[in-house]
Write an enzyme that holds these catalytic residues in place. Structure first.
Site, PDB file in Angstrom:
ATOM      1  N   CYS A   1      -2.199  24.654   4.922  1.00 27.07           N
ATOM      2  CA  CYS A   1      -2.121  23.326   4.311  1.00 27.07           C
ATOM      3  C   CYS A   1      -3.515  22.721   4.135  1.00 27.07           C
ATOM      4  CB  CYS A   1      -1.183  22.433   5.132  1.00 27.07           C
ATOM      5  SG  CYS A   1      -0.478  21.119   4.119  1.00 27.07           S
TER       6      CYS A   1
ATOM      7  N   HIS B   1       3.529  25.414   5.258  1.00 22.24           N
ATOM      8  CA  HIS B   1       3.437  25.596   6.710  1.00 22.24           C
ATOM      9  C   HIS B   1       4.311  26.771   7.160  1.00 22.24           C
ATOM     10  CE1 HIS B   1       1.208  21.906   7.705  1.00 22.24           C
ATOM     11  NE2 HIS B   1       1.829  21.391   6.667  1.00 22.24           N
TER      12      HIS B   1
ATOM     13  N   GLU C   1       4.217  28.363   9.786  1.00 23.83           N
ATOM     14  CA  GLU C   1       4.494  28.332  11.239  1.00 23.83           C
ATOM     15  C   GLU C   1       5.901  27.838  11.554  1.00 23.83           C
ATOM     16  OE1 GLU C   1       2.290  26.448   9.622  1.00 23.83           O
ATOM     17  OE2 GLU C   1       2.150  24.403  10.411  1.00 23.83           O
TER      18      GLU C   1
HETATM   19  N1  GLN Z   1      -3.837  15.885   4.210  1.00 26.92           N
HETATM   20  C1  GLN Z   1      -3.425  16.892   3.318  1.00 26.92           C
HETATM   21  C2  GLN Z   1      -2.406  16.389   2.313  1.00 26.92           C
HETATM   22  O1  GLN Z   1      -1.788  15.393   2.503  1.00 26.92           O
HETATM   23  C3  GLN Z   1      -2.881  18.105   4.074  1.00 26.92           C
HETATM   24  C4  GLN Z   1      -1.638  17.819   4.839  1.00 26.92           C
HETATM   25  C5  GLN Z   1      -1.320  18.860   5.897  1.00 26.92           C
HETATM   26  O2  GLN Z   1      -2.177  19.654   6.281  1.00 26.92           O
HETATM   27  N2  GLN Z   1      -0.101  18.854   6.400  1.00 26.92           N
HETATM   28  O3  GLN Z   1      -2.199  17.010   1.295  1.00 26.92           O
END
Ligand code: GLN
Length: 535
Positions: free
Chosen positions: A382, A508, A510
């Protein structure tokens, strides 16, 4: 008629109620029962989505896009239950619903009260989970510690549940602490007695007690607890500290907790010895053949719970590769201060997890540059992917000042930016791109090799996206955009040609890793780290 198990906690928090619930789920599922698990959280937030990780730990995201408590992650890792937005209920949600009904006039002039209106709403939500999951066993974890003001309506609803559903269909489990007092050389049952006493005042007599303890519970101690707490001696379960959370189902099984539960419910089920779990997960966790060291570059590394699912996914990848994954937690701000070379010199892989806000970003970018240049296996999640794009844009493509508009609104090269649909949003709660989306994977890419297929579903929780205007420029320098969400042409996976394992994802992974089914992105990452060790 489904059977309901209510699990409460006493004496102190952090006794591992979520893992106890998940483990009960596991041993019952092994007996052929269909289980589901849910958590009732006493706080007033509607969901934990807007809470700081220091307050709450990781926010776990379900397939259908709910932002939930991290215990739901344990439920999915230990069992096959399909966890949805219905499986996490908070006080905030309950009051929200009741007040909306009141405003609509649904209560026909009545005075709205905790009993019965709030408790009815809670019971309705428990039944709803039973209904949508069609589970035979619904395990209901009640957050907080018995004696808290906030959890009273949930406990009251649990008490009433036995009236509605009947004795044979409800079971109360209480998790408590039996502390060892070193100077006295004794373990003490008094806090447990008091905690059960408090539960009984509310009208709940626990049927089973699970006792967290450092030392074994002697027969004498069990008898004492049994007598004072009014619980059969066999139903006083010892839960001594273990090396791995994945041992807990075996600890319960060893004390025939599954049988005790089944006999209460008058259920007869197929036999199971849990040997497969023991061999595939526990044995390999406790006695791995190899080891490898991975740097974990984040900003909440001081808090065990902040990246729970990522740590677990790394452990699962270790299981798959028969190795112990040692995690070197590196504060990204330390990299800003001291540079990456010293802090990352002894590691065989570098992982940059998700996150929000500018603090620590430049350190993550430096760590990624170090991984890229030194051909160290890299996995970005992410925000980790967004940082990899920024790094590559600045240092390989010469796009000076490239950044995400999250960190610098008027950056010269907004390589990560908001989609138009996100620009007008002012509410922070529940408005990100959330939950599972399909991702199409290009043939002949590392991602294809890792997954072994061309279409996957992965879970999201972010607002910003890769800016497609920069795609060609980056491709020219050998960045590969190997995964795309087709409907909106959004970049989901990036990788680098000529690097042994450099892969980063906007989602994600995970959240979908299990101890006996590790996520391939993690599994192959650890495999690449081991190959680097061998070379
Ligand atoms: N801050 C980033 C976004 O909002 C990544 C978010 C995250 O890593 N869950 O896109």
């Amino acid at each position: 008629m489904p059977k309901y198990i209510f699990v409460t906690g006493g004496v102190i928090s952090s006794l591992g109620k979520g893992i106890a619930c998940a483990s009960i789920g596991r041993i019952l599922e092994a007996r052929g029962l269909k289980v589901t698990l849910m958590k009732l959280d006493p706080y007033i937030n509607v969901d934990p989505g807007t809470m700081n990780p220091y307050q709450h730990g990781e926010v776990y995201v379900t397939e259908d896009g709910a932002e939930t408590d991290l215990d739901l992650g344990h439920y999915e890792r230990f069992t096959n239950a399909k966890i949805t937005k219905f499986n996490n209920v908070t006080t905030g949600q309950v009051y929200n619903a009741v007040i909306s009904k009141e405003r609509r006039g649904d209560y026909l002039g009545k005075t709205i009260q905790v009993i019965p209106h709030i408790t009815d709403e809670i019971k309705g939500r428990i039944r709803k989970v039973a209904e949508v999951s069609s589970a035979e066993i619904v395990i209901v974890e009640i957050g907080g510690t018995v004696g808290d003001i906030e959890s009273l309506p949930f406990l009251e609803a649990a008490r009433q549940f036995r009236l509605d559903a009947g004795y044979d269909n409800t079971l109360y489990v209480h998790l408590t602490l039996v502390p060892y007092i070193k100077v006295a050389g004794e373990i003490k049952t008094k806090p447990t007695q008091h905690s059960v006493g408090t539960l009984r005042e509310i009208g709940i007599q626990p049927d089973i007690l699970i006792c967290r303890t450092e030392k074994p519970l002697t027969n004498e101690v069990k008898e004492k607890i049994s007598l004072f707490c009014n619980i059969r001696k066999e139903a006083v379960i010892e839960a001594r500290d273990v090396d791995s959370i994945y041992q807990v189902p075996l600890v319960f099984k060893g004390q025939i907790l599954d049988e005790i539960i089944l006999s209460h419910f008058k259920l007869i089920c197929k036999f199971s010895d849990l040997k497969d779990w023991e061999a595939a997960v526990v044995e390999r966790t406790l006695n791995p053949k190899n080891r490898t060291r991975i740097a974990f570059v984040g900003k909440y590394i001081g808090l065990q719970d902040a990246y729970k699912s990522v740590y677990e996914a790394l452990a699962h990848a270790g299981i798959a590769n028969n190795c112990r994954v040692e995690i070197e937690k590196v504060d990204s701000e330390d990299i800003e201060r001291h540079g990456p070379a010293g802090l990352l010199k002894d590691v065989s892989g570098i992982l940059v997890p998700g996150g929000f806000g500018y603090r620590g970003i430049e350190g993550k970018i430096k760590a990624i540059k170090f991984a890229r240049e030194n051909k160290i296996p890299f996995l970005g999640l992410c925000l980790g992917m967004q940082c990899a794009v920024i790094e590559f844009s600045r240092n390989v493509c010469g796009l000076n000042g490239a950044n995400s508009t999250e960190f610098k609104a008027k950056t010269r090269h907004p390589v990560i930016s908001l989609l138009e649909e996100q620009e007008g949003i002012s509410d922070l709660g529940g408005t990100m791109r959330l939950g599972a989306y399909p991702c199409r994977i290009g043939k002949k890419t590392l991602a294809y090799k890792v997954y072994g297929k061309g279409l996957v579903q992965e879970r999201h929780r972010h607002r910003y996206e890769f800016n497609n205007k920069y795609k060609k420029k980056l491709e020219k320098k050998d960045m590969v955009f190997s995964g795309i969400y087709p409907r909106k042409n959004l970049v989901e996976i990036i990788e680098l040609k000529g690097h042994p394992y450099f892969i980063a994802v906007q989602f994600h992974p995970e959240f979908k890793s299990k101890p006996d089914r590790p996520h391939p992105l993690f599994g192959e990452f650890i495999k690449a780290a081991l190959e680097r060790d061998r070379a």
